[in-house]
Design a protein around this motif. Structure first.
Motif, PDB file in Angstrom:
ATOM      1  N   GLU A 110       9.146  -2.355   4.058  1.00 28.83           N
ATOM      2  CA  GLU A 110       8.311  -2.053   2.907  1.00 28.83           C
ATOM      3  C   GLU A 110       9.179  -1.699   1.687  1.00 28.83           C
ATOM      4  O   GLU A 110       8.835  -2.017   0.557  1.00 28.83           O
ATOM      5  N   GLU A 111      10.299  -1.033   1.944  1.00 24.62           N
ATOM      6  CA  GLU A 111      11.216  -0.684   0.852  1.00 24.62           C
ATOM      7  C   GLU A 111      11.752  -1.947   0.170  1.00 24.62           C
ATOM      8  O   GLU A 111      11.854  -2.018  -1.054  1.00 24.62           O
ATOM      9  N   GLN A 112      12.041  -2.957   1.019  1.00 28.73           N
ATOM     10  CA  GLN A 112      12.566  -4.205   0.467  1.00 28.73           C
ATOM     11  C   GLN A 112      11.526  -4.916  -0.380  1.00 28.73           C
ATOM     12  O   GLN A 112      11.804  -5.345  -1.507  1.00 28.73           O
ATOM     13  N   VAL A 113      10.304  -5.033   0.084  1.00 26.40           N
ATOM     14  CA  VAL A 113       9.251  -5.710  -0.664  1.00 26.40           C
ATOM     15  C   VAL A 113       8.890  -4.915  -1.906  1.00 26.40           C
ATOM     16  O   VAL A 113       8.614  -5.473  -2.971  1.00 26.40           O
ATOM     17  N   PHE A 119      10.970  -5.357  -9.335  1.00 27.41           N
ATOM     18  CA  PHE A 119      11.724  -6.389 -10.048  1.00 27.41           C
ATOM     19  C   PHE A 119      10.765  -7.297 -10.815  1.00 27.41           C
ATOM     20  O   PHE A 119      10.967  -7.588 -12.007  1.00 27.41           O
ATOM     21  N   ALA A 120       9.699  -7.758 -10.147  1.00 31.37           N
ATOM     22  CA  ALA A 120       8.718  -8.638 -10.784  1.00 31.37           C
ATOM     23  C   ALA A 120       8.021  -7.935 -11.942  1.00 31.37           C
ATOM     24  O   ALA A 120       7.819  -8.514 -13.013  1.00 31.37           O
ATOM     25  N   GLN A 180       8.828 -16.128  -0.317  1.00 34.35           N
ATOM     26  CA  GLN A 180       8.611 -14.711  -0.567  1.00 34.35           C
ATOM     27  C   GLN A 180       8.742 -13.897   0.724  1.00 34.35           C
ATOM     28  O   GLN A 180       8.580 -14.419   1.830  1.00 34.35           O
ATOM     29  N   ILE A 181       9.048 -12.610   0.554  1.00 33.60           N
ATOM     30  CA  ILE A 181       9.135 -11.703   1.703  1.00 33.60           C
ATOM     31  C   ILE A 181       7.723 -11.318   2.112  1.00 33.60           C
ATOM     32  O   ILE A 181       7.076 -10.547   1.423  1.00 33.60           O
ATOM     33  N   GLN A 182       7.254 -11.905   3.144  1.00 32.89           N
ATOM     34  CA  GLN A 182       5.890 -11.620   3.591  1.00 32.89           C
ATOM     35  C   GLN A 182       5.947 -11.054   5.016  1.00 32.89           C
ATOM     36  O   GLN A 182       6.010 -11.783   5.989  1.00 32.89           O
ATOM     37  N   LEU A 183       5.939  -9.721   5.094  1.00 34.14           N
ATOM     38  CA  LEU A 183       5.983  -9.028   6.373  1.00 34.14           C
ATOM     39  C   LEU A 183       4.594  -8.509   6.694  1.00 34.14           C
ATOM     40  O   LEU A 183       3.789  -8.221   5.801  1.00 34.14           O
ATOM     41  N   ALA A 184       4.305  -8.409   7.948  1.00 33.45           N
ATOM     42  CA  ALA A 184       2.961  -8.031   8.391  1.00 33.45           C
ATOM     43  C   ALA A 184       2.485  -6.748   7.748  1.00 33.45           C
ATOM     44  O   ALA A 184       1.319  -6.592   7.403  1.00 33.45           O
ATOM     45  N   LEU A 189       1.670  -5.994  -0.865  1.00 32.05           N
ATOM     46  CA  LEU A 189       2.748  -5.939  -1.844  1.00 32.05           C
ATOM     47  C   LEU A 189       3.263  -7.339  -2.171  1.00 32.05           C
ATOM     48  O   LEU A 189       3.497  -7.689  -3.323  1.00 32.05           O
ATOM     49  N   SER A 190       3.435  -8.172  -1.134  1.00 29.70           N
ATOM     50  CA  SER A 190       3.924  -9.526  -1.332  1.00 29.70           C
ATOM     51  C   SER A 190       2.952 -10.348  -2.160  1.00 29.70           C
ATOM     52  O   SER A 190       3.349 -11.113  -3.036  1.00 29.70           O
ATOM     53  N   ALA A 191       1.665 -10.197  -1.902  1.00 30.89           N
ATOM     54  CA  ALA A 191       0.653 -10.910  -2.676  1.00 30.89           C
ATOM     55  C   ALA A 191       0.696 -10.491  -4.139  1.00 30.89           C
ATOM     56  O   ALA A 191       0.498 -11.312  -5.041  1.00 30.89           O
ATOM     57  N   GLU A 192       0.979  -9.229  -4.390  1.00 30.64           N
ATOM     58  CA  GLU A 192       1.080  -8.743  -5.760  1.00 30.64           C
ATOM     59  C   GLU A 192       2.272  -9.370  -6.477  1.00 30.64           C
ATOM     60  O   GLU A 192       2.189  -9.723  -7.654  1.00 30.64           O
ATOM     61  N   VAL A 193       3.382  -9.539  -5.764  1.00 30.40           N
ATOM     62  CA  VAL A 193       4.559 -10.195  -6.332  1.00 30.40           C
ATOM     63  C   VAL A 193       4.214 -11.624  -6.731  1.00 30.40           C
ATOM     64  O   VAL A 193       4.532 -12.086  -7.837  1.00 30.40           O
ATOM     65  N   VAL A 194       3.551 -12.349  -5.837  1.00 38.32           N
ATOM     66  CA  VAL A 194       3.170 -13.731  -6.109  1.00 38.32           C
ATOM     67  C   VAL A 194       2.242 -13.810  -7.319  1.00 38.32           C
ATOM     68  O   VAL A 194       2.379 -14.670  -8.185  1.00 38.32           O
TER      69      VAL A 194
END
Length: 471
Positions: A110-113, A119-120, A180-184, A189-194
């Motif tokens: 989660e820290e990585q995402v 960044f985004a 993208q980093i998409q972890l379970a 968070l990943s969807a927000e980046v996209v």
């Protein structure tokens, strides 16, 4: 390759790597500061100041407006956008996928995402601060100019902004399409980046479309300015010159030439824009080429109408001769751009059109020259062969055909010596044509009539002809 060159290449490559690492390190620190501050907008603003475009933060204030009116400021903004896009391309080095694969617990994942999300957001904020410049520059370009000159500078500025956006857009699209980093545990968070990345792409697309619209509007305005009648454009000097008559290049022709040169320089950028907005009447001709030919033809028709006020028919034809030739010289080189378009280069219909257009242009220019010769020099020559002098005066040398010829020649020479043919090659061609029209018959008349006494010797006539059209 010598070892010296190899070492130089290695040094340059190491320097590039170090520079990239420094950029990454600096951006990481900025993103971290931005994140710790809860999305503190002053951080990306400080970065824009570092990039030399801090004035975009104050648009559209008057002081900022004056700052961005210079070419240097525009170039600074373009370079800054390129640097921003370059940094965005460092997304993977900033958040390497290998590091994610090696994470040992959910917290680290989660820290990585979360880092990628910050960044985004950081770059989204920077883009939001930068892109109002596009709106400002478009609004400025579309404001009617106080002067009557076609707004070439506005078009050049818009083309510069369009080029920067066109270059940035595919690079950001590429960055947004990276895995993208998409972890379970981090799907939201990943969807927000996209979403943020897609929003950035959408914003750039909208800005690019706005600039394209402004470019086309400016091109239409330039066309209208070039073709505007003299009495409607407020240019008293041009109107006076037209009424009095001049053989020189018309102001509208010079303006068209500047426009053609600008279009040719930016052909690859403008061709797609014109193809969408301009319908060519000839499917074999690319729309931009067709548009240029159309403007040139309209201007030539306009100039022909303007010569209705000329006091001298000879001057009228010389004026059209000068202007049509210059226009043709600038339009014809456009065909060289077909080398950039293999499809067009192999299009027989297009090549046939080019040939037909060039032949028609040559015939038109030649017809103006012949009309000029008929109006100016045929009447002079007719003094020798169509002489109604009464027999009682025919033997008087002051009333002889030769005397009339010499007198009329002197009148035409005195007047037309002050006329102008600016192009050296064209001036030489016209002098030669006059010589060929006058000298053979003049020499034959002298020989046939055994004339030994002449006020003007043949060699003097030829010398005088070489003095014509210097202005």
């Amino acid at each position: 390759m010598s070892s010296g060159y190899l070492e130089l290449d290695m040094d340059l490559e190491r320097a590039k790597v170090l520079k990239k690492e420094e950029h990454i390190k600096h951006i990481k620190s900025l993103v971290r500061e931005f994140s710790v501050g809860g999305g503190d907008v002053r951080v990306p603003e400080r970065w824009l100041i570092e990039l030399g475009i801090g004035w975009v933060l104050h648009l559209p204030l008057a002081d900022a407006a004056s700052a961005v009116q210079t070419y240097d400021a525009l170039m600074t903004w373009i370079r800054a956008l390129a640097q921003v896009v370059e940094i965005i391309g460092y997304t993977e080095p900033l958040f390497p996928e290998q590091a994610v694969n090696q994470l040992s617990n959910i917290f680290e994942e989660e820290e990585q995402v979360l880092g990628q999300l910050q960044f985004a957001k950081f770059f989204q904020e920077a883009m939001f601060k930068m892109l109002p410049f596009v709106d400002w520059i478009v609004s400025e370009a579309l404001v009617a100019s106080n002067g009557m000159e076609p707004p070439y500078e506005n078009l050049s500025t818009l083309l510069g902004v369009h080029g920067a956006l066109s270059k940035a857009l595919p690079q950001i699209q590429l960055a947004s399409s990276l895995p993208q980093i998409q972890l379970a545990s981090s799907l939201l968070l990943s969807a927000e980046v996209v979403r943020i990345q897609h929003d950035a792409v959408g914003l750039l697309v909208a800005k690019e479309a706005k600039v394209v619209g402004a470019i086309w509007s400016t091109m239409k305005e330039i066309r209208n300015r070039i073709l505007a009648p003299m009495e409607d454009n407020g240019d008293d000097s041009s109107r006076t010159a037209t009424l009095e008559g001049s053989s020189d290049i018309h102001k509208a022709t010079r303006s068209l030439i500047s426009y053609i040169e600008l279009l040719r320089t930016n052909y690859s950028s403008l061709a797609p824009i014109v193809s969408v907005n301009y319908q060519s009447h000839n499917a074999a001709v690319p729309p931009l080429d067709s548009m240029i030919i159309g403007i040139a033809s309209c201007l030539e028709e306009k100039l022909a109408e303007e010569t209705g006020s000329f006091p001298d028919r000879s001057l009228k034809f010389l004026f059209l001769f000068n202007n049509s030739y210059l226009i043709s010289q600038k339009v014809d080189p456009l065909w060289s751009v077909i080398e950039f378009n293999p499809v067009t280069a192999n299009n027989e219909s297009f090549l046939s059109f080019i040939k037909a257009h060039q032949e028609a242009t040559i015939r038109k220019v030649q017809s103006y020259m012949e009309s000029y010769l008929q109006a100016s020099w045929v009447p002079v020559l007719s003094c020798l062969f169509n002489n109604p002098t009464p027999l009682s005066l025919a033997k008087n040398k002051n009333y002889s055909p030769l005397a009339k010829f010499e007198s009329e020649f002197q009148k035409v020479y005195t007047t037309q010596k002050l006329w102008k043919v600016p192009d050296p090659g064209l001036r030489k061609t016209l002098r030669k044509a006059i010589n060929m029209k006058i000298m053979p018959d003049y020499t034959k008349y002298i020989e046939d009539n055994n004339i030994t006494t002449k006020r003007i010797a043949p060699w003097e006539l030829e010398k005088m002809l070489q003095e014509l059209f210097e202005g």
